[in-house]
Structure formats: structure tokens, C-alpha cells
Design a protein around this motif. Sequence first.
Motif, PDB file in Angstrom:
ATOM      1  N   THR A   2       2.636   9.287   4.189  1.00  0.00           N
ATOM      2  CA  THR A   2       2.955   9.895   2.910  1.00  0.00           C
ATOM      3  C   THR A   2       4.110   9.148   2.245  1.00  0.00           C
ATOM      4  N   PHE A   3       3.947   8.918   0.975  1.00  0.00           N
ATOM      5  CA  PHE A   3       4.958   8.218   0.187  1.00  0.00           C
ATOM      6  C   PHE A   3       6.180   9.109  -0.025  1.00  0.00           C
ATOM      7  N   THR A   4       7.351   8.554   0.180  1.00  0.00           N
ATOM      8  CA  THR A   4       8.605   9.236  -0.110  1.00  0.00           C
ATOM      9  C   THR A   4       9.184   8.606  -1.366  1.00  0.00           C
ATOM     10  N   ARG A  93       2.506   8.410  -6.683  1.00  0.00           N
ATOM     11  CA  ARG A  93       2.013   9.692  -6.124  1.00  0.00           C
ATOM     12  C   ARG A  93       0.611   9.993  -6.646  1.00  0.00           C
ATOM     13  N   GLU A  96      -1.791   7.797  -4.749  1.00  0.00           N
ATOM     14  CA  GLU A  96      -1.964   8.346  -3.398  1.00  0.00           C
ATOM     15  C   GLU A  96      -2.856   9.577  -3.404  1.00  0.00           C
ATOM     16  N   ALA A  97      -2.652  10.455  -4.367  1.00  0.00           N
ATOM     17  CA  ALA A  97      -3.455  11.685  -4.457  1.00  0.00           C
ATOM     18  C   ALA A  97      -4.927  11.333  -4.705  1.00  0.00           C
ATOM     19  N   GLN A 100      -6.441  10.059  -1.559  1.00  0.00           N
ATOM     20  CA  GLN A 100      -6.691  11.163  -0.640  1.00  0.00           C
ATOM     21  C   GLN A 100      -7.949  11.928  -1.048  1.00  0.00           C
TER      22      GLN A 100
END
Length: 131
Positions: A2-4, A93, A96-97, A100
Motif C-alpha cells: 500500500t502506498f503511503t 492513490r 492504485e485504487a 486494485q
Amino acid sequence: MTFTDIRILDFDADGVELIAGADNMVEVPYILSDKPPEEWTRYFLSRVGYKEAKIVADRAIYKCRKNVAAIKRQGECWNIVAKYVEDSNRHFREIEAEQQRERTRGQEVQRQEELRQIEFEEWKRNLKRHH
């Protein structure tokens, strides 16, 4: 993984350099909380401008007026870099979403195909029994 979110932690006063041929401009290395991913970096540079900034490891190096107030926390240059950092975080984000969601869709399609195959095998067994 997961990206921070990337954050600006500070600026590296020792790393500030004069820009050749520009008496009132310097390159300020803003220290980031982590080395950003490649896609994050591309997006950041496309937004802020390749001529205005560069990313080197965990530093966002930004061209700024040779003005202490502009460079420091909440100064003009700090705020500009911070705005693009947050914009890049949001963009990353979203990427990434979406990735996913694609993985989830792919897993669901695979699960449905496996279920279809199981049902077909059951159907074939029944066919043999009624033969």
C-alpha cells in the motif's frame, strides 16, 4: 504494498545551490518522507514542470527565488512544492485504487470460470449416469 503518502519533511539548507546565470534563483532540495514511486515522480514533474523541478532519491529539487521566507515552511516555494506533492499523492492513490479494482475484477472472472468448470464437470457426471 500500500502506498503511503509522500510528505515534505524539511529542506536541505546545505544542498541549496545557485543557478548558473541567475543571480536571484536557487535550487532548493526539499526533503521528502520517502523516495517516490516512478509513476508518482512522472506525474509530479509533469504538473510542476520539468524545467522547474527534479526528483533525486527522496529530494524534490525546486527552482526558487533566493529568498529565505519563500524557501522556508509555509513560504511560497514550500507551498508550491507541497501542493504538487499532495496532487501527486492523490493521483497515485487513484492509480492504485484502479489497479486494485482491476485485480478484483480479474479474480472474480477467474472464480466465475472455475465455478462454471465445476458445474460443467458435474453436468458431465450426470450425463454419464443417465446414459
